[in-house]
Design a protein around this motif. Structure first.
Motif, PDB file in Angstrom:
ATOM      1  N   ALA A  26       0.885  -1.281  -0.112  1.00  0.00           N
ATOM      2  CA  ALA A  26       0.065  -0.032  -0.018  1.00  0.00           C
ATOM      3  C   ALA A  26       0.947   1.129  -0.087  1.00  0.00           C
ATOM      4  N   PHE A  27       1.876   1.307   0.812  1.00  0.00           N
ATOM      5  CA  PHE A  27       2.653   2.523   0.941  1.00  0.00           C
ATOM      6  C   PHE A  27       3.381   2.857  -0.271  1.00  0.00           C
ATOM      7  N   GLN A  28       3.602   1.703  -0.937  1.00  0.00           N
ATOM      8  CA  GLN A  28       4.332   1.879  -2.345  1.00  0.00           C
ATOM      9  C   GLN A  28       3.435   2.429  -3.574  1.00  0.00           C
ATOM     10  N   ILE A 105      19.068  -9.218  -5.601  1.00  0.00           N
ATOM     11  CA  ILE A 105      19.750  -8.526  -6.833  1.00  0.00           C
ATOM     12  C   ILE A 105      20.129  -7.117  -6.166  1.00  0.00           C
ATOM     13  N   TYR A 106      19.068  -6.661  -5.291  1.00  0.00           N
ATOM     14  CA  TYR A 106      19.235  -4.998  -4.670  1.00  0.00           C
ATOM     15  C   TYR A 106      20.417  -5.427  -3.782  1.00  0.00           C
ATOM     16  N   ASP A 107      20.567  -6.471  -3.090  1.00  0.00           N
ATOM     17  CA  ASP A 107      21.527  -6.663  -2.149  1.00  0.00           C
ATOM     18  C   ASP A 107      23.048  -6.483  -2.624  1.00  0.00           C
ATOM     19  N   GLU A 111      26.781  -0.343  -5.747  1.00  0.00           N
ATOM     20  CA  GLU A 111      26.607   1.206  -5.982  1.00  0.00           C
ATOM     21  C   GLU A 111      26.003   1.731  -4.440  1.00  0.00           C
ATOM     22  N   PHE A 112      25.182   0.908  -4.000  1.00  0.00           N
ATOM     23  CA  PHE A 112      24.646   1.342  -2.555  1.00  0.00           C
ATOM     24  C   PHE A 112      25.563   0.864  -1.437  1.00  0.00           C
ATOM     25  N   ALA A 113      26.606   0.394  -1.666  1.00  0.00           N
ATOM     26  CA  ALA A 113      27.221  -0.161  -0.339  1.00  0.00           C
ATOM     27  C   ALA A 113      28.270   1.159   0.073  1.00  0.00           C
ATOM     28  N   ALA A 135      15.783   0.146   6.077  1.00  0.00           N
ATOM     29  CA  ALA A 135      17.032  -0.825   6.084  1.00  0.00           C
ATOM     30  C   ALA A 135      17.491  -1.500   4.686  1.00  0.00           C
ATOM     31  N   GLY A 136      16.276  -1.731   3.936  1.00  0.00           N
ATOM     32  CA  GLY A 136      16.554  -2.213   2.717  1.00  0.00           C
ATOM     33  C   GLY A 136      16.743  -3.706   3.079  1.00  0.00           C
ATOM     34  N   THR A 137      17.935  -4.367   2.487  1.00  0.00           N
ATOM     35  CA  THR A 137      18.334  -5.734   2.922  1.00  0.00           C
ATOM     36  C   THR A 137      19.346  -5.909   4.230  1.00  0.00           C
ATOM     37  N   GLU A 155      11.870  -1.551   8.219  1.00  0.00           N
ATOM     38  CA  GLU A 155      11.816  -1.751   6.969  1.00  0.00           C
ATOM     39  C   GLU A 155      10.592  -1.866   6.498  1.00  0.00           C
ATOM     40  N   PRO A 156       9.748  -1.167   5.852  1.00  0.00           N
ATOM     41  CA  PRO A 156       8.322  -1.330   5.359  1.00  0.00           C
ATOM     42  C   PRO A 156       8.017  -2.551   4.426  1.00  0.00           C
ATOM     43  N   VAL A 157       8.978  -2.596   3.509  1.00  0.00           N
ATOM     44  CA  VAL A 157       8.673  -3.934   2.518  1.00  0.00           C
ATOM     45  C   VAL A 157       8.865  -5.327   3.184  1.00  0.00           C
ATOM     46  N   SER A 159       9.076  -8.244   1.991  1.00  0.00           N
ATOM     47  CA  SER A 159      10.286  -9.436   1.170  1.00  0.00           C
ATOM     48  C   SER A 159      11.482  -8.942   1.749  1.00  0.00           C
ATOM     49  N   LEU A 160      11.667  -7.498   1.977  1.00  0.00           N
ATOM     50  CA  LEU A 160      13.169  -7.245   2.384  1.00  0.00           C
ATOM     51  C   LEU A 160      13.337  -7.490   3.910  1.00  0.00           C
ATOM     52  N   ARG A 161      12.269  -7.486   4.773  1.00  0.00           N
ATOM     53  CA  ARG A 161      12.393  -7.771   6.080  1.00  0.00           C
ATOM     54  C   ARG A 161      12.670  -9.266   6.197  1.00  0.00           C
ATOM     55  N   PHE A 182       8.083   2.827   9.481  1.00  0.00           N
ATOM     56  CA  PHE A 182       8.484   3.767   8.563  1.00  0.00           C
ATOM     57  C   PHE A 182       9.379   4.944   9.311  1.00  0.00           C
ATOM     58  N   LEU A 183      10.216   5.673   8.379  1.00  0.00           N
ATOM     59  CA  LEU A 183      10.889   6.737   9.095  1.00  0.00           C
ATOM     60  C   LEU A 183      10.165   7.652   9.880  1.00  0.00           C
ATOM     61  N   ASP A 184       8.883   8.018   9.376  1.00  0.00           N
ATOM     62  CA  ASP A 184       8.156   8.884  10.259  1.00  0.00           C
ATOM     63  C   ASP A 184       7.159   8.126  11.158  1.00  0.00           C
TER      64      ASP A 184
HETATM   65  C1  SAM Z   1      17.215   2.904  -1.844  1.00  0.00           C
HETATM   66  S1  SAM Z   1      16.540   1.944  -0.601  1.00  0.00           S
HETATM   67  C2  SAM Z   1      17.758   1.959   0.596  1.00  0.00           C
HETATM   68  C3  SAM Z   1      18.015   0.790   1.646  1.00  0.00           C
HETATM   69  C4  SAM Z   1      19.137   0.531   2.299  1.00  0.00           C
HETATM   70  N1  SAM Z   1      19.101   1.624   3.355  1.00  0.00           N
HETATM   71  C5  SAM Z   1      20.392   0.640   1.400  1.00  0.00           C
HETATM   72  O1  SAM Z   1      21.247   1.351   1.527  1.00  0.00           O
HETATM   73  O2  SAM Z   1      20.643  -0.243   0.759  1.00  0.00           O
HETATM   74  C6  SAM Z   1      15.229   2.603   0.202  1.00  0.00           C
HETATM   75  C7  SAM Z   1      14.690   2.026   1.321  1.00  0.00           C
HETATM   76  O3  SAM Z   1      13.885   2.544   1.898  1.00  0.00           O
HETATM   77  C8  SAM Z   1      12.609   1.818   2.075  1.00  0.00           C
HETATM   78  N2  SAM Z   1      11.449   3.006   2.250  1.00  0.00           N
HETATM   79  C9  SAM Z   1      10.574   3.309   1.482  1.00  0.00           C
HETATM   80  N3  SAM Z   1      10.014   4.402   2.052  1.00  0.00           N
HETATM   81  C10 SAM Z   1      10.081   4.341   3.290  1.00  0.00           C
HETATM   82  C11 SAM Z   1       9.677   5.046   4.613  1.00  0.00           C
HETATM   83  N4  SAM Z   1       8.647   5.994   4.358  1.00  0.00           N
HETATM   84  N5  SAM Z   1      10.116   4.932   5.747  1.00  0.00           N
HETATM   85  C12 SAM Z   1      11.277   4.129   5.887  1.00  0.00           C
HETATM   86  N6  SAM Z   1      11.791   3.219   4.815  1.00  0.00           N
HETATM   87  C13 SAM Z   1      11.206   3.489   3.559  1.00  0.00           C
HETATM   88  C14 SAM Z   1      12.444   1.070   1.132  1.00  0.00           C
HETATM   89  O4  SAM Z   1      11.393   0.102   0.997  1.00  0.00           O
HETATM   90  C15 SAM Z   1      13.684   0.733   0.726  1.00  0.00           C
HETATM   91  O5  SAM Z   1      14.172  -0.350   1.293  1.00  0.00           O
END
Ligand code: SAM
Length: 269
Positions: A26-28, A105-107, A111-113, A135-137, A155-157, A159-161, A182-184
């Motif tokens: 839903a949040f996506q 694949i995201y993990d 580029e995100f390291a 937190a993502g992965t 982490e809201p997703v 499959s990532l949790r 969520f962050l908020d």
């Molecule tokens: C670009 S990824 C970064 C993931 C991880 N922190 C990393 O550096 O690999 C953004 C992450 O934020 C999560 N996300 C999306 N909306 C969010 C929200 N409102 N609050 C917290 N996390 C959220 C996404 O599901 C995703 O896992």
């Protein structure tokens, strides 16, 4: 460069199908109006009534946006144009789909390291309670868990949790907890963490997120936000708010093989 081009380069080799939209949470779906090209989204919805119904049933407020764009964009009959539009739409939001469909694949994306010293040069994690929000992965969370007492990966997703929990089980990591949130809206009490870190995750609803971060941090605790800027010429809309007298973050930046990396940090008073 269009965002879809950036995502095609980043996730080259993956396949995306219209049915992948059925994986969105839903949040996506709430993020879609700000992300989707309207003509292409209309074509996809007309060609896939089940997806149309799914998106509305999962996140009802999107109904107004969908009705408006369907009115604004006439039906298309040419099959190959419809398929081209569907692919264009899917690549424009490929990051959202990848989180649900291809967490591994995201993990694997370097580029995100981060060099974890970006965190430990600001504050020692020994004996600390640490939050990795968005937190993502769990790239940062797993590194923090080697040093800290307890790490909460928010982490809201789903499959990532699940990815984080499976990896923690496999690697026998006992002090890392993946939680929905969520962050908020962080599911932890006031004054409960010594460090809150984010990586490429802050800014969905910045002011409320910054308030929430202050709430969960103990006095003298530390907040650190790492950002990757794939296009150094693009403006960073978060910067002026983070360094403003209201929030008082310090900003540092450096270049690595994957482009400009930016760090904001502060000690909560
Ligand atoms: C670009 S990824 C970064 C993931 C991880 N922190 C990393 O550096 O690999 C953004 C992450 O934020 C999560 N996300 C999306 N909306 C969010 C929200 N409102 N609050 C917290 N996390 C959220 C996404 O599901 C995703 O896992």
């Amino acid at each position: 460069m269009k965002y879809s081009e950036t995502l095609k380069e980043l996730f080259a080799g993956i396949t995306l199908n219209a049915e992948d939209l059925l994986l969105l949470e839903a949040f996506q779906i709430k993020y879609l109006p700000a992300r989707v090209p309207k003509k292409e989204f209309s074509a996809l919805l007309r060609a896939n009534p089940v997806i149309h119904r799914y998106l509305i049933s999962k996140y009802t407020p999107i109904e107004d946006f969908i009705s408006t764009i369907l009115k604004e964009n006439k039906p298309i009959n040419n099959k190959s144009t419809i398929e081209k539009y569907c692919q264009e739409l899917l690549w424009e939001i490929a990051d959202l789909i990848v989180y649900n469909k291809y967490p591994e694949i995201y993990d694997a994306k370097v580029e995100f390291a981060w060099d974890f010293r970006e965190i430990t040069s600001v504050i020692s994690l020994e004996g600390k309670v640490v939050i990795d929000a968005g937190a993502g992965t769990g790239k940062l969370a797993f590194q923090a868990a080697q040093i800290a007492v307890t790490v909460f990966a928010i982490e809201p997703v789903t499959s990532l949790r699940r990815f984080i929990r499976d990896k923690a089980n496999k690697e026998n990591v006992k002090n890392l907890y993946a939680m929905d949130g969520f962050l908020d809206s962080i599911p932890l009490p006031d004054n409960s963490a010594d460090v809150l870190m984010t990586s490429n995750a802050i800014g969905w609803n910045l002011e409320d997120e910054l308030k929430e971060i202050e709430r969960v941090l103990k006095p003298n605790a530390c907040a650190i936000h790492l950002l990757r800027n794939s296009d150094p010429k693009a403006e960073n809309p978060l910067h002026n708010i983070l360094i403003s007298p209201d929030w008082k973050y310090t900003c540092t930046q450096y270049n690595d093989n994957n482009g400009l990396k930016i760090k904001y940090y502060k000690i909560r008073t």
